[in-house]
Motif scaffolding. Structure first.
Motif, PDB file in Angstrom:
ATOM      1  N   ILE A 166      11.130   5.709  -2.438  1.00  0.00           N
ATOM      2  CA  ILE A 166      11.022   6.277  -3.781  1.00  0.00           C
ATOM      3  C   ILE A 166      11.447   7.736  -3.726  1.00  0.00           C
ATOM      4  O   ILE A 166      10.849   8.541  -3.014  1.00  0.00           O
ATOM      5  CB  ILE A 166       9.583   6.182  -4.312  1.00  0.00           C
ATOM      6  N   SER A 167      12.469   8.071  -4.461  1.00  0.00           N
ATOM      7  CA  SER A 167      12.921   9.462  -4.534  1.00  0.00           C
ATOM      8  C   SER A 167      12.557  10.036  -5.889  1.00  0.00           C
ATOM      9  O   SER A 167      12.345   9.310  -6.860  1.00  0.00           O
ATOM     10  CB  SER A 167      14.433   9.551  -4.308  1.00  0.00           C
ATOM     11  N   LYS A 174       5.457   9.509  -7.947  1.00  0.00           N
ATOM     12  CA  LYS A 174       5.906   8.617  -6.864  1.00  0.00           C
ATOM     13  C   LYS A 174       4.750   7.787  -6.296  1.00  0.00           C
ATOM     14  O   LYS A 174       4.914   6.602  -6.020  1.00  0.00           O
ATOM     15  CB  LYS A 174       6.595   9.430  -5.771  1.00  0.00           C
ATOM     16  N   ASP A 239       4.105   9.458   1.941  1.00  0.00           N
ATOM     17  CA  ASP A 239       4.641  10.471   1.038  1.00  0.00           C
ATOM     18  C   ASP A 239       5.178  11.643   1.859  1.00  0.00           C
ATOM     19  O   ASP A 239       4.661  11.967   2.927  1.00  0.00           O
ATOM     20  CB  ASP A 239       3.536  10.949   0.095  1.00  0.00           C
ATOM     21  N   ALA A 279       8.331   7.979   0.433  1.00  0.00           N
ATOM     22  CA  ALA A 279       8.780   8.816  -0.683  1.00  0.00           C
ATOM     23  C   ALA A 279       9.075  10.221  -0.183  1.00  0.00           C
ATOM     24  O   ALA A 279       8.567  10.651   0.852  1.00  0.00           O
ATOM     25  CB  ALA A 279       7.719   8.863  -1.781  1.00  0.00           C
ATOM     26  N   ASN A 281      10.487  14.296  -1.978  1.00  0.00           N
ATOM     27  CA  ASN A 281      11.137  15.046  -3.050  1.00  0.00           C
ATOM     28  C   ASN A 281      12.405  15.714  -2.545  1.00  0.00           C
ATOM     29  O   ASN A 281      13.095  16.405  -3.286  1.00  0.00           O
ATOM     30  CB  ASN A 281      10.191  16.091  -3.650  1.00  0.00           C
ATOM     31  N   HIS A 307      14.490   5.441  -7.951  1.00  0.00           N
ATOM     32  CA  HIS A 307      14.473   6.866  -8.307  1.00  0.00           C
ATOM     33  C   HIS A 307      13.628   7.071  -9.557  1.00  0.00           C
ATOM     34  O   HIS A 307      13.798   6.372 -10.556  1.00  0.00           O
ATOM     35  CB  HIS A 307      15.894   7.381  -8.554  1.00  0.00           C
TER      36      HIS A 307
END
Length: 468
Positions: A166-167, A174, A239, A279, A281, A307
């Motif tokens: 997950i971006s 997220k 994360d 994930a 950022n 995304h």
């Protein structure tokens, strides 16, 4: 009334393996049909309804991957699990990308096989889709096209065991997306373990993730499981995965690829059955180019990427989010729900929200904590929001020019915002007729206005205050 046994199709061209698989599944109380070719499998799928298909990757008349694609296209409600050669990571990834539920490596461990089968058969029935969609709408608030695509992806991903990457920027949700994938999938009754990789000191990472045995290091007074073991049977959400040191990334790769970990102080690997959702950022592809993230680990983590759009790309969802936060904080602070003045709402919608949903939530909570009025006004907002003014674009300073379509979409959005959602006025501002504006709105997939007794929301523009 006794429930009928689940019906499983086994596809393998080696009679001994086919017999072993069939015997194992029958002992689990399942109804099994077995065939040796893709052609036979397709014929049986036409004639019967199956709850699961288990296929080898190499068959005498083709690749198991072809069967995965066929079932994904013609019987998408049937989960497919594939049997791959030991260490054949490429085949496993290809199968997961094609829509396979999961994979098991040769030589097939029967306990691992049983766990896979139980997980596949515990998937929510397709008939539960309306209830699932309602749950997703209730947790992922918004009606914008980008968010609808995210919800659709989550629904699909919940029916597989594939690793997910997950971006998205900080504050876009997220972890919530990861939880929804878990809660709507086969592992929903098992643990969901979220870990912020950036919050763990580098010298403790290996022991925290993989566990340790008594005496492995000074202070190790007993055995301890790591995060991988704690998530066994469920989902491990990693994360800020980009914070894992390069030296440790190879161990993560092995844990994900071989589904086993070796605790510190032990020479014996421990099997783990879990799903990985990661994930960041940061742009992991860029981190790979810089050499700070292993390419092979990125390849394994991003089997299925998703995304999350920043809030500025789904402004039409902001009023609904505000309404939700107002209701939540009214209950938390035990006060009457507050109204929001139109000029304050317009500023909130126009502001770019670099901190995304989390920043918006913090702003609304700040208002509840610092003011007593029953109306949220422009003066109650932080100066960065209340004083925000959109700057005109200097095209000569842009490294890349926007396309005509991008500019047209932006102009329509601006016109509708300035006209507070009034299409006649927006068409006048754009110097086009109303029917042409309607066609443009449909072309770009803008959501229709949401009408109610006190509000109209269109493209993130609100014509009156959110009702109290």
């Amino acid at each position: 009334m006794k429930r009928a046994a689940a019906h499983v199709l086994v596809v393998d061209d080696e009679p001994d393996i086919r017999e072993l698989l069939e015997l194992t599944l029958v002992r689990m109380g399942l109804d099994v049909a077995s065939v040796g070719t893709i052609a036979e499998a397709k014929e049986r799928l036409k004639q019967e309804r199956f709850d699961l298909c288990l296929t080898d990757m190499r068959l005498e008349d083709g690749e198991g991957l072809d069967l995965v694609r066929h079932i994904s296209g013609h019987a998408a409600d049937v989960p497919v699990a594939v049997i791959t050669a030991y260490g054949s990571a490429e085949n496993a990834v290809a199968a997961l990308k094609a829509g396979a539920f999961d994979y098991v490596s040769k030589p097939v461990g029967l306990e691992q096989l049983r766990a896979l089968v139980r997980a596949a058969l515990s998937l929510p029935d397709r008939g539960e889709a309306p209830a699932r969609d309602k749950r997703l709408h209730g947790r992922l608030l918004g009606e914008s096209a980008p968010l609808a695509q995210v919800r659709e992806m989550i629904a699909k991903l919940a029916r597989t065991q594939a690793p997910v990457y997950i971006s998205g920027e900080s504050g876009t949700g997220k972890e919530l997306a990861a939880r929804l994938i878990h809660e709507n999938g086969a592992r929903r009754e098992r643990p969901f373990i979220p870990v912020n990789c950036g919050a763990i000191p580098e010298n403790l990472m290996e022991s925290e993730f993989f566990g340790y045995k008594k005496g492995a290091f000074t202070g190790a007074e007993g055995d301890r499981d790591g995060f991988f073991q704690a998530a066994n049977g469920g989902t491990l959400f990693l994360d800020e995965i980009s914070e894992i040191p390069v030296a440790l990334q190879v161990k993560f790769l092995r844990a994900i690829q071989e589904k086993e970990v070796t605790p510190l102080g032990s020479s014996q690997p421990v099997k783990v059955d879990l799903r990985i959702i990661a994930a960041s950022n940061r742009n992991l592809a860029e981190e790979v180019k810089k050499g700070t993230f292993r390419e092979d680990l990125f390849y394994r983590l991003s089997v299925v990427p998703i995304h999350l759009p920043p809030l500025r790309e789904r402004r039409e969802d902001i009023p609904l989010l505000i309404e939700h936060f107002i209701a939540a904080f009214s209950q938390e602070y035990n006060v009457e729900p507050r109204r929001i003045a139109l000029d304050a709402l317009e500023k909130i919608v126009a502001y770019p929200w670099p901190g995304n949903i989390r920043e918006l939530q913090n702003v609304i909570e700040r208002v509840f904590a610092l003011t007593q009025s029953n109306e949220i006004t422009l003066e109650d907002l932080p100066s960065a929001v209340s004083g925000f003014e959109e700057q005109p674009i200097n095209f000569q300073e842009l490294s890349e020019l926007p396309t005509l379509e991008e500019m047209e979409r932006s102009l329509i959005t601006a016109a509708l915002r300035k006209s507070h959602g009034n299409k006649n006025e927006a068409a006048r501002l754009l110097a086009i007729d109303r029917q042409r504006l309607y066609r443009k709105i449909e072309k770009y997939g803008f959501d229709p206005p949401v009408r109610g007794p006190e509000r109209e929301v269109a493209l993130g523009v609100v014509s009156s205050a959110i009702p109290s």
